[in-house]
Design an enzyme around this catalytic site. Structure first.
Site, PDB file in Angstrom:
ATOM      1  N   SER A 126      59.981 103.838 -36.221  1.00 22.55           N
ATOM      2  CA  SER A 126      60.368 103.891 -34.814  1.00 22.55           C
ATOM      3  C   SER A 126      61.698 104.618 -34.682  1.00 22.55           C
ATOM      4  CB  SER A 126      60.502 102.449 -34.326  1.00 22.55           C
ATOM      5  OG  SER A 126      60.951 102.422 -33.010  1.00 22.55           O
ATOM      6  N   CYS A 157      62.313  90.569 -30.634  1.00 26.36           N
ATOM      7  CA  CYS A 157      60.913  90.496 -30.230  1.00 26.36           C
ATOM      8  C   CYS A 157      60.402  89.075 -30.134  1.00 26.36           C
ATOM      9  CB  CYS A 157      60.041  91.252 -31.223  1.00 26.36           C
ATOM     10  SG  CYS A 157      60.415  92.975 -31.208  1.00 26.36           S
TER      11      CYS A 157
HETATM   12  N1  PMP Z   1      58.359  96.494 -36.928  1.00 29.54           N
HETATM   13  C1  PMP Z   1      59.598  96.051 -37.182  1.00 29.54           C
HETATM   14  C2  PMP Z   1      59.936  95.581 -38.560  1.00 29.54           C
HETATM   15  C3  PMP Z   1      60.558  96.039 -36.163  1.00 29.54           C
HETATM   16  O1  PMP Z   1      61.789  95.592 -36.427  1.00 29.54           O
HETATM   17  C4  PMP Z   1      60.200  96.503 -34.874  1.00 29.54           C
HETATM   18  C5  PMP Z   1      61.205  96.502 -33.751  1.00 29.54           C
HETATM   19  N2  PMP Z   1      61.596  95.228 -33.336  1.00 29.54           N
HETATM   20  C6  PMP Z   1      58.888  96.950 -34.655  1.00 29.54           C
HETATM   21  C7  PMP Z   1      58.001  96.942 -35.713  1.00 29.54           C
HETATM   22  C8  PMP Z   1      58.452  97.456 -33.311  1.00 29.54           C
HETATM   23  O2  PMP Z   1      59.032  98.700 -33.033  1.00 29.54           O
HETATM   24  P1  PMP Z   1      58.971  99.366 -31.600  1.00 29.54           P
HETATM   25  O3  PMP Z   1      60.058  98.746 -30.807  1.00 29.54           O
HETATM   26  O4  PMP Z   1      59.208 100.817 -31.834  1.00 29.54           O
HETATM   27  O5  PMP Z   1      57.622  99.131 -31.025  1.00 29.54           O
END
Ligand code: PMP
Length: 372
Positions: free
Chosen positions: A197, A319
């Site tokens: 990302s 998240c």
């Molecule tokens: N995988 C991991 C390990 C992350 O830390 C994150 C971001 N919180 C994501 C996936 C998701 O990334 P994005 O915000 O680009 O959808």
């Protein structure tokens, strides 16, 4: 302001922002259009794809641009499991993956009838090779394991896992490298599918990619005009892709310097935490960008109090911090439910300083004292 939440997202790099408006205003055409302006946009997009491919040691047609790692993870996991379900019905991940991986597996389990093994991790949050080996069955078709854990910074032995999985030609290996790419050196040569990302390395939010080796096929999540080699339909945001190439180049050029600097900050913070009533959850050997610690006070209250002082940290990861207060990652690492409920995550960038750590420690001490 002290921003210690760089694992959630980072500040956009000014260099990356430079040129963004110009590009958008000058070459605004659809890169799939066949007129001159469209071809110009297409050329810039393909140049970006080639630059990224050379940084990631792959071929340009192995790069699929996505809206970020959530989409890349879903495309890799659901796309490969559904494409190859005739080869087997068993898929493997670990208990400490990001929700975009765990919930993709849940969906495959509940909606599509796959059998899933959720691997345990050791006390350092790492998947042990032996437990992966024991979980592999004749009908296993996919293993998805993260490079660096987003809550505690544990680093999985991706090279060794890849080497092990090479012995099982039917099994695809997906790695969520979102917290690793551009930050720590990892050997991905045995990985079949890799997600990253942009916004975790000072690029744009809503931009990322899936690296998919060319011998692998996927069932696309989106049907449409066939962009991104048919794997991700929808009009491309080629300006984001040009910016992602720049973001990656800068992070790769600065990787070693930034790593050493941030390691120094992490060591300093650890030394300053000594004598305070906190327990460090991140293992000694882990990504220096992330430090998780558990408190004897309610983490949400401490984090709010810090926020009122303009100091920004996370409780767990961004998240999942608005959902259950208990960290499933810390529980899987064998921490007590009390510690798993009261953890805060400090995550650095190269823009942080030791002085900020001093202020953080002073304020944290004060907050912990007032909460007594
Ligand atoms: N995988 C991991 C390990 C992350 O830390 C994150 C971001 N919180 C994501 C996936 C998701 O990334 P994005 O915000 O680009 O959808």
């Amino acid at each position: 302001m002290i921003y210690f939440d760089n694992a959630a997202t980072t500040k956009l790099n000014k260099e990356v922002l430079k040129g963004f408006n110009d590009l958008n205003l000058k070459f605004f055409a659809n890169s799939a259009s066949t007129h001159k302006l469209g071809i110009e946009a297409y050329r810039l997009e393909e140049k970006a794809r080639s630059q990224i491919a050379s940084l990631l040691n792959c071929e340009p047609n192995e790069i699929i641009f996505t809206s970020g790692a959530t989409e890349a993870n879903n495309l890799a996991i659901k796309g490969s499991a559904l494409k190859y379900k005739n080869r087997g019905n068993h898929i493997i991940t670990s208990k400490v993956e990001h929700p975009s991986v765990l919930n993709a597996f849940k969906s495959l389990e509940e909606d599509f009838g796959f059998h899933v093994t959720y691997l345990d991790v050791n006390n350092d949050g790492i998947v042990e090779l032996e437990s992966l080996k024991n979980a592999i069955r004749n009908d296993t078709i996919l293993v998805s394991l993260m490079a660096v854990n987003n809550e505690v910074g544990s680093i999985n032995p991706i090279k060794d896992i890849g080497e092990l999985l090479r012995k099982y030609p039917k099994i695809l290996f997906h790695c969520d490298a979102t917290q690793a790419i551009g930050k720590i050196k990892i050997d991905y040569s045995n990985v079949d599918l890799l997600s990253m990302s942009s916004h975790k390395i000072h690029g744009f939010k809503g931009s990322g990619l899936l690296l998919k080796r060319k011998n692998i096929d996927l069932l696309p999540l989106l049907s449409g005009g066939g962009q991104e080699f048919n794997y991700r339909s929808g009009t491309n945001n080629y300006v984001y892709e040009v910016c992602l190439a720049k973001t990656l180049r800068i992070s790769f050029e600065e990787l070693e310097n930034n790593y050493n600097y941030v390691k120094h900050l992490n060591d300093y913070l650890r030394s300053k935490l000594e004598g305070l009533n906190v327990r460090i959850n991140s293992p000694k050997i882990s990504s220096p960008y992330i430090l998780s610690l558990s408190l004897d006070k309610k983490a949400s209250v401490v984090s709010e109090a810090l926020s009122l002082k303009d100091i920004y940290v996370s409780t767990k990861s961004a998240c999942s911090s608005k959902k259950s207060p208990t960290s499933y990652v810390l529980l899987a690492m064998g921490k007590s439910s009390q510690d798993a409920m009261n953890a805060i995550r400090i995550s650095f960038s190269n823009e942080n300083t030791k002085e900020e750590i001093d202020i953080f420690i002073k304020e944290l001490k004060e907050i912990l004292n007032t909460l007594k």
